[in-house]
Enzyme design. Sequence first.
Site, PDB file in Angstrom:
ATOM      1  N   LYS A   1       0.846  -1.209   0.000  1.00 29.23           N
ATOM      2  CA  LYS A   1       0.000   0.000   0.000  1.00 29.23           C
ATOM      3  C   LYS A   1       0.877   1.253   0.000  1.00 29.23           C
ATOM      4  O   LYS A   1       2.091   1.159   0.224  1.00 29.23           O
ATOM      5  CB  LYS A   1      -0.901  -0.024   1.238  1.00 29.23           C
ATOM      6  CG  LYS A   1      -0.132  -0.036   2.557  1.00 29.23           C
ATOM      7  CD  LYS A   1      -1.028  -0.382   3.736  1.00 29.23           C
ATOM      8  CE  LYS A   1      -0.202  -0.465   5.010  1.00 29.23           C
ATOM      9  NZ  LYS A   1      -0.993  -0.982   6.151  1.00 29.23           N
TER      10      LYS A   1
ATOM     11  N   TYR B   1      14.928  30.411   7.110  1.00 30.86           N
ATOM     12  CA  TYR B   1      13.705  31.126   7.494  1.00 30.86           C
ATOM     13  C   TYR B   1      13.632  31.293   9.007  1.00 30.86           C
ATOM     14  O   TYR B   1      13.865  30.352   9.759  1.00 30.86           O
ATOM     15  CB  TYR B   1      12.464  30.361   7.027  1.00 30.86           C
ATOM     16  CG  TYR B   1      12.218  30.420   5.551  1.00 30.86           C
ATOM     17  CD1 TYR B   1      11.950  31.639   4.922  1.00 30.86           C
ATOM     18  CD2 TYR B   1      12.248  29.269   4.777  1.00 30.86           C
ATOM     19  CE1 TYR B   1      11.719  31.700   3.550  1.00 30.86           C
ATOM     20  CE2 TYR B   1      12.017  29.319   3.408  1.00 30.86           C
ATOM     21  CZ  TYR B   1      11.754  30.532   2.802  1.00 30.86           C
ATOM     22  OH  TYR B   1      11.527  30.587   1.463  1.00 30.86           O
TER      23      TYR B   1
HETATM   24  C1  LIG Z   1      -0.107  -1.902   6.818  1.00 36.92           C
HETATM   25  C2  LIG Z   1      -0.587  -3.206   7.313  1.00 36.92           C
HETATM   26  C3  LIG Z   1       0.289  -4.294   7.478  1.00 36.92           C
HETATM   27  C4  LIG Z   1       1.783  -4.167   7.290  1.00 36.92           C
HETATM   28  O1  LIG Z   1       2.344  -3.638   8.467  1.00 36.92           O
HETATM   29  P1  LIG Z   1       3.935  -3.469   8.621  1.00 36.92           P
HETATM   30  O2  LIG Z   1       4.081  -2.940   9.997  1.00 36.92           O
HETATM   31  O3  LIG Z   1       4.354  -2.482   7.591  1.00 36.92           O
HETATM   32  O4  LIG Z   1       4.522  -4.797   8.411  1.00 36.92           O
HETATM   33  C5  LIG Z   1      -0.245  -5.512   7.821  1.00 36.92           C
HETATM   34  N1  LIG Z   1      -1.561  -5.670   8.017  1.00 36.92           N
HETATM   35  C6  LIG Z   1      -2.440  -4.648   7.900  1.00 36.92           C
HETATM   36  C7  LIG Z   1      -3.877  -4.884   8.140  1.00 36.92           C
HETATM   37  C8  LIG Z   1      -1.976  -3.389   7.561  1.00 36.92           C
HETATM   38  O5  LIG Z   1      -2.846  -2.379   7.467  1.00 36.92           O
END
Ligand SMILES: *Cc1c(COP(=O)(O)O)cnc(C)c1O
Length: 367
Positions: free
Chosen positions: A35, A263
């Site tokens: 994702k 800044y």
């Molecule tokens: C994002 C996510 C993961 C992966 O988690 P990591 O900490 O990046 O390994 C696994 N399961 C779900 C439901 C998630 O939303």
Amino acid sequence: MSFGARALIRLGAIRDNFQTIKERSHGARMMAVIKANAYGHGLLPVARCLAGADCFAVARLGEAADLREAGIDTPIALPGGVFSETDLGKALDLELQLGVHTESQLAWLEQFGQADATIWLKIDTGMNRLGFPPHDAPTLIDRLQNCSAVGDLRVMTHLANADNVQDDTTALQIGQFRKIVDAFDGHISIANSAGILGWEKDLDVFAEHRSNGRLWVRPGLALYGISPLADQCGADLGLRPAMRFESRLIAIKALGKGETVGYGGTWRSGRDTVLGIVAAGYGDGYSRFIPAGSPVLVNDRRVKIAGLVSMDLTAVDLGPAATEQIGDPVLLWGDELPVEEVAKHAGTIPYQLVCGITNREESVYED
Ligand SMILES: *Cc1c(COP(=O)(O)O)cnc(C)c1O
């Protein structure tokens, strides 16, 4: 030669990390979490390099549609499910596996008619974010197994504190989940990266599910070579960081003792020194929350940020004896400067830094 911050992504490292995680998962099925543009590493290049994954997971329907459009035919899961009834139809057309965690998602499925969907019933064992309460699990399992749209019912939960191996929440969640799935003969899933790497022994309670191919792990962060465990770096866990976020010096100038930088003049030099100006800023995803004093590597030499990060530029204090030249390479994070360390300076987590790169200069890929 490119000026301007950009990410170099080593796909070979992602493949190696996948193998390492697979070994640490002892034969569990691999749902690779890609994702948020594969945590900033690029959705399609990462999906293509992880051809060995049993399934991909994304968070948004659009991400899944992009994968399908690119011809990726590996199973794809949306663990958070769909957010409207219209999207349910679209998701099933794309043959997505869907999480179900609300009564309305359940109702849409029950009204859908005949289908052969793979559904992940999400139970909340302590994260208190998405999911049904554990005591509702038996009734919900029954309802979904009798739903004509559901072909394959699975059960999942998500760990809240697995990054801290001292915290006993994870053991409680594992125990809770174990009770729910004991009498369930479908596929199940519990561990993210931190669960896999920090709670390997504890997950042996699911050894039977694992040996008959019904246990899934869901690694995200660790695939990219970043440690999910607090106070450790990817390399400590046998992982290879996949991203090098790099730039160059585009100006060098003398700075007198007592002069300020940037800044608001928030940083004042305590000595006569030499400043380097790096072509990297929050417009590239080099966060403004990375404060003065945080490290960057110039020609493999550790120096510190001076003043606030601005949109396109960041000043660093090269010291009075600096010999750097315009065009010299700067590493913002990568192997020799772990993103875990930079995140700590910024008061955030490495996830946010890598997800936040903007690709103003397109990422470069190598094997
Ligand atoms: C994002 C996510 C993961 C992966 O988690 P990591 O900490 O990046 O390994 C696994 N399961 C779900 C439901 C998630 O939303």
